[in-house]
Structures are given as C-alpha cells and as structure tokens.
Design a protein around this motif. Sequence first.
Motif, PDB file in Angstrom:
ATOM      1  N   MET A   3     -98.776 -56.150  22.108  1.00 50.28           N
ATOM      2  CA  MET A   3     -99.332 -55.910  20.759  1.00 50.28           C
ATOM      3  C   MET A   3    -100.741 -55.311  20.899  1.00 50.28           C
ATOM      4  SD  MET A   3     -98.228 -56.469  17.638  1.00 50.28           S
ATOM      5  CE  MET A   3     -97.228 -57.932  17.417  1.00 50.28           C
ATOM      6  N   SER A   4    -100.991 -54.209  20.212  1.00 52.89           N
ATOM      7  CA  SER A   4    -102.306 -53.578  20.362  1.00 52.89           C
ATOM      8  C   SER A   4    -103.354 -54.298  19.502  1.00 52.89           C
ATOM      9  CB  SER A   4    -102.232 -52.101  19.968  1.00 52.89           C
ATOM     10  OG  SER A   4    -102.116 -51.999  18.573  1.00 52.89           O
ATOM     11  N   LEU A   5    -104.542 -54.416  20.037  1.00 52.77           N
ATOM     12  CA  LEU A   5    -105.636 -55.084  19.329  1.00 52.77           C
ATOM     13  C   LEU A   5    -106.730 -54.064  19.006  1.00 52.77           C
ATOM     14  CD1 LEU A   5    -106.217 -58.332  21.437  1.00 52.77           C
ATOM     15  CD2 LEU A   5    -104.675 -58.003  19.515  1.00 52.77           C
ATOM     16  N   THR A   6    -107.110 -54.018  17.741  1.00 55.43           N
ATOM     17  CA  THR A   6    -108.247 -53.174  17.363  1.00 55.43           C
ATOM     18  C   THR A   6    -109.250 -54.038  16.609  1.00 55.43           C
ATOM     19  OG1 THR A   6    -106.837 -51.238  17.187  1.00 55.43           O
ATOM     20  CG2 THR A   6    -108.983 -51.083  16.121  1.00 55.43           C
ATOM     21  N   LEU A   7    -110.456 -54.066  17.136  1.00 56.60           N
ATOM     22  CA  LEU A   7    -111.503 -54.881  16.524  1.00 56.60           C
ATOM     23  C   LEU A   7    -112.394 -53.983  15.677  1.00 56.60           C
ATOM     24  CD1 LEU A   7    -113.024 -57.634  16.376  1.00 56.60           C
ATOM     25  CD2 LEU A   7    -114.371 -56.819  18.327  1.00 56.60           C
ATOM     26  N   VAL A   8    -112.472 -54.315  14.394  1.00 56.86           N
ATOM     27  CA  VAL A   8    -113.392 -53.576  13.528  1.00 56.86           C
ATOM     28  C   VAL A   8    -114.721 -54.326  13.559  1.00 56.86           C
ATOM     29  CG1 VAL A   8    -113.855 -52.656  11.244  1.00 56.86           C
ATOM     30  CG2 VAL A   8    -111.518 -52.741  12.102  1.00 56.86           C
ATOM     31  N   SER A   9    -115.762 -53.589  13.919  1.00 51.95           N
ATOM     32  CA  SER A   9    -117.033 -54.258  14.214  1.00 51.95           C
ATOM     33  C   SER A   9    -118.211 -53.558  13.551  1.00 51.95           C
ATOM     34  CB  SER A   9    -117.225 -54.303  15.728  1.00 51.95           C
ATOM     35  OG  SER A   9    -117.208 -52.992  16.241  1.00 51.95           O
ATOM     36  N   TYR A  10    -119.335 -54.207  13.709  1.00 53.61           N
ATOM     37  CA  TYR A  10    -120.596 -53.702  13.158  1.00 53.61           C
ATOM     38  C   TYR A  10    -121.636 -54.005  14.222  1.00 53.61           C
ATOM     39  CZ  TYR A  10    -124.800 -54.044  10.270  1.00 53.61           C
ATOM     40  OH  TYR A  10    -126.067 -53.919   9.767  1.00 53.61           O
ATOM     41  N   ASN A  11    -122.472 -53.002  14.559  1.00 59.16           N
ATOM     42  CA  ASN A  11    -123.246 -53.083  15.806  1.00 59.16           C
ATOM     43  C   ASN A  11    -124.016 -54.387  16.059  1.00 59.16           C
ATOM     44  OD1 ASN A  11    -125.225 -52.527  13.925  1.00 59.16           O
ATOM     45  ND2 ASN A  11    -125.700 -50.498  14.712  1.00 59.16           N
ATOM     46  N   ILE A  12    -124.717 -54.921  15.048  1.00 57.06           N
ATOM     47  CA  ILE A  12    -125.530 -56.114  15.367  1.00 57.06           C
ATOM     48  C   ILE A  12    -124.927 -57.404  14.810  1.00 57.06           C
ATOM     49  CG2 ILE A  12    -127.760 -54.974  15.706  1.00 57.06           C
ATOM     50  CD1 ILE A  12    -128.315 -55.856  12.716  1.00 57.06           C
ATOM     51  N   SER A  13    -123.671 -57.352  14.413  1.00 58.55           N
ATOM     52  CA  SER A  13    -123.066 -58.547  13.812  1.00 58.55           C
ATOM     53  C   SER A  13    -122.962 -59.686  14.828  1.00 58.55           C
ATOM     54  CB  SER A  13    -121.669 -58.228  13.289  1.00 58.55           C
ATOM     55  OG  SER A  13    -120.995 -59.435  13.003  1.00 58.55           O
ATOM     56  N   PRO A  14    -123.550 -60.846  14.507  1.00 59.32           N
ATOM     57  CA  PRO A  14    -123.420 -61.986  15.422  1.00 59.32           C
ATOM     58  C   PRO A  14    -121.967 -62.455  15.525  1.00 59.32           C
ATOM     59  CG  PRO A  14    -124.532 -62.652  13.379  1.00 59.32           C
ATOM     60  CD  PRO A  14    -124.350 -61.159  13.317  1.00 59.32           C
ATOM     61  N   PHE A  15    -121.225 -62.264  14.436  1.00 56.24           N
ATOM     62  CA  PHE A  15    -119.844 -62.752  14.408  1.00 56.24           C
ATOM     63  C   PHE A  15    -118.933 -61.867  15.255  1.00 56.24           C
ATOM     64  CE2 PHE A  15    -122.148 -63.699  10.479  1.00 56.24           C
ATOM     65  CZ  PHE A  15    -122.261 -65.068  10.642  1.00 56.24           C
ATOM     66  N   VAL A  16    -119.256 -60.587  15.304  1.00 56.90           N
ATOM     67  CA  VAL A  16    -118.516 -59.665  16.177  1.00 56.90           C
ATOM     68  C   VAL A  16    -118.768 -60.041  17.641  1.00 56.90           C
ATOM     69  CG1 VAL A  16    -118.433 -57.278  17.013  1.00 56.90           C
ATOM     70  CG2 VAL A  16    -118.427 -57.735  14.546  1.00 56.90           C
ATOM     71  N   LEU A  17    -120.021 -60.396  17.943  1.00 58.36           N
ATOM     72  CA  LEU A  17    -120.366 -60.701  19.333  1.00 58.36           C
ATOM     73  C   LEU A  17    -119.585 -61.912  19.872  1.00 58.36           C
ATOM     74  CD1 LEU A  17    -122.082 -59.814  21.714  1.00 58.36           C
ATOM     75  CD2 LEU A  17    -123.965 -61.177  20.796  1.00 58.36           C
ATOM     76  N   ARG A  18    -119.288 -62.844  18.998  1.00 59.93           N
ATOM     77  CA  ARG A  18    -118.433 -63.963  19.434  1.00 59.93           C
ATOM     78  C   ARG A  18    -117.101 -63.426  19.960  1.00 59.93           C
ATOM     79  NH1 ARG A  18    -118.801 -67.684  14.007  1.00 59.93           N
ATOM     80  NH2 ARG A  18    -120.531 -69.027  14.636  1.00 59.93           N
ATOM     81  N   VAL A  19    -116.551 -62.490  19.192  1.00 56.14           N
ATOM     82  CA  VAL A  19    -115.208 -61.984  19.501  1.00 56.14           C
ATOM     83  C   VAL A  19    -115.226 -61.067  20.728  1.00 56.14           C
ATOM     84  CG1 VAL A  19    -113.296 -60.612  18.580  1.00 56.14           C
ATOM     85  CG2 VAL A  19    -114.539 -62.180  17.071  1.00 56.14           C
ATOM     86  N   THR A  20    -116.202 -60.151  20.780  1.00 59.96           N
ATOM     87  CA  THR A  20    -116.230 -59.235  21.930  1.00 59.96           C
ATOM     88  C   THR A  20    -116.498 -60.013  23.222  1.00 59.96           C
ATOM     89  OG1 THR A  20    -118.539 -58.718  21.421  1.00 59.96           O
ATOM     90  CG2 THR A  20    -116.882 -57.133  20.686  1.00 59.96           C
ATOM     91  N   SER A  21    -117.361 -61.046  23.142  1.00 56.33           N
ATOM     92  CA  SER A  21    -117.626 -61.770  24.387  1.00 56.33           C
ATOM     93  C   SER A  21    -116.383 -62.518  24.859  1.00 56.33           C
ATOM     94  CB  SER A  21    -118.857 -62.674  24.309  1.00 56.33           C
ATOM     95  OG  SER A  21    -118.852 -63.436  23.172  1.00 56.33           O
TER      96      SER A  21
END
Length: 216
Positions: free
Chosen positions: A1-19
């Motif tokens: 299953m392909s995963l695409t993360l929609v993000s925003y450069n300084i979002s703290p909540f995105v950083l949880r997911v990318t890390s």
Amino acid sequence: MSLTLVSYNISPFVLRVTSALNYFQIPYQQKDVDVMNKPEWFIKANPLEKIPTLFVGDKVIQESLVILEYINSLVPNSLLPNDPLEKAINRSRAEFSNDVIGVILGLTAASTEEAFNNGLTELKWYFDKLENWLKQTKFIYSDELTLADFAYVPIYAILQALSPHLKFNIFEGFPKVQQYGTTLLGLPRVGTSKPEGYEQILLERIKTRKPYFLSV
Ligand SMILES: N[C@@H](CCC(=O)N[C@@H](CS)C(=O)NCC(=O)O)C(=O)O
C-alpha cells in the motif's frame, strides 16, 4: 500500500510522523502544502483539512497520534504494549506531549515579559511532571523506546531551535528532561527528520509574531 504524507514544513505534528516513518525505514512520499493556502486537491480529499494527513492508497488518516498507531501496525516489532490498559497508559503519555507543545508554542508567541514569564512557569509545571516520569524510566513510558516517544520529538526540535536565542538554559533544574531530548534526537534517523532549514524557517515564522524573548 502506498503512503503519501501531506505535510507542512514546520509542523510539530508532521515531525512526529516523519520521525517514526524514518526510524522504521518505511518508504513514503511527502507532499508539502501551504497551510494558509491549501490546494483544492487536498481540501477535496480531506474535508477536515488537517495536517499531517496520511494517504494510504486512496484512504485518508488524520491526527498525528492516530497516524503513529497505524505506522506501528506496519512494522513487525510493535512499539506498543500488548496489554490494553498498558497501551492506554502509553497513549496517555503521548497525549500529554500535546499540552507541552501548546505551552511552548504559546511561549514563542508571548509578546510581553509578563506573558513570557507566565508561559515559562506553566512550562516548568509540565517539565516537573516529565522529570518525575523520566527519573523512573529512560524513555517516557519505559526503559525501552515505545510509540509514545515519537510524540515528544517535536518538543525537542523546537527547543533546540530556540535555545541559541534564549538568555538562559530552559532545562535548568530538569536534567532528565534535557537528557531525554538528547536521547530522542539521537535515535537513528530521528534527529535528521527535520526538514532542511527547519531552525531558520521556524525562527522566521516566530519573528513575525514579534515575541518578547527575541526582543531582549
Ligand atoms: N491534533 C492534530 C493537530 C494538527 C494541526 O493542528 N495541524 C496544523 C498544522 S501544524 C494544521 O493543520 N493547521 C491548519 C488548520 O487547522 O486548518 C494532530 O496531532 O495531527
């Protein structure tokens, strides 16, 4: 299953997911959007418009802590306890980081000395709770890394960016809280999950609010 993360450069909540994705070495695509000017395709696919959003094939998941749980389900060695009660406690520890992030963001927006000092007093209340947990265990829930720890990564990314601009050590009196940050950002691929130029972009954004801490 392909995963695409929609993000925003300084979002703290995105950083949880990318890390977490990077730590687990799960392949994904990333699409950055401007939160002030969200593209039509994003609003159409995701009426709640929250970032991060993870597209799993054509399905959509929101809420960083929920996305973390989904990511954890993709790896062979789960980072969550099996016992439902312990799992809930782990989730509670993760949720606690939301408040800490909120207080830190409030501090960066405080425009007067009084508001800044009030924010600092509030942050110390939270650090005190964390210090007590971290006196007992190396990570936020146990001596081993668990999913809840990824929720705390952005706290340290933000504080690392702010530290050179503060006239004092924000961790003064909280050695375990400080050590925990070093441990988290030292995890494989976690410290490097911040987008390029993160500190500078974050500082530029904070400056637009004319905060007290940058005026002294
Ligand atoms: N509780 C959410 C918070 C997400 C959140 O507030 N994201 C911000 C970007 S940092 C956002 O989507 N802002 C745009 C909006 O609310 O319209 C999570 O953990 O994912």
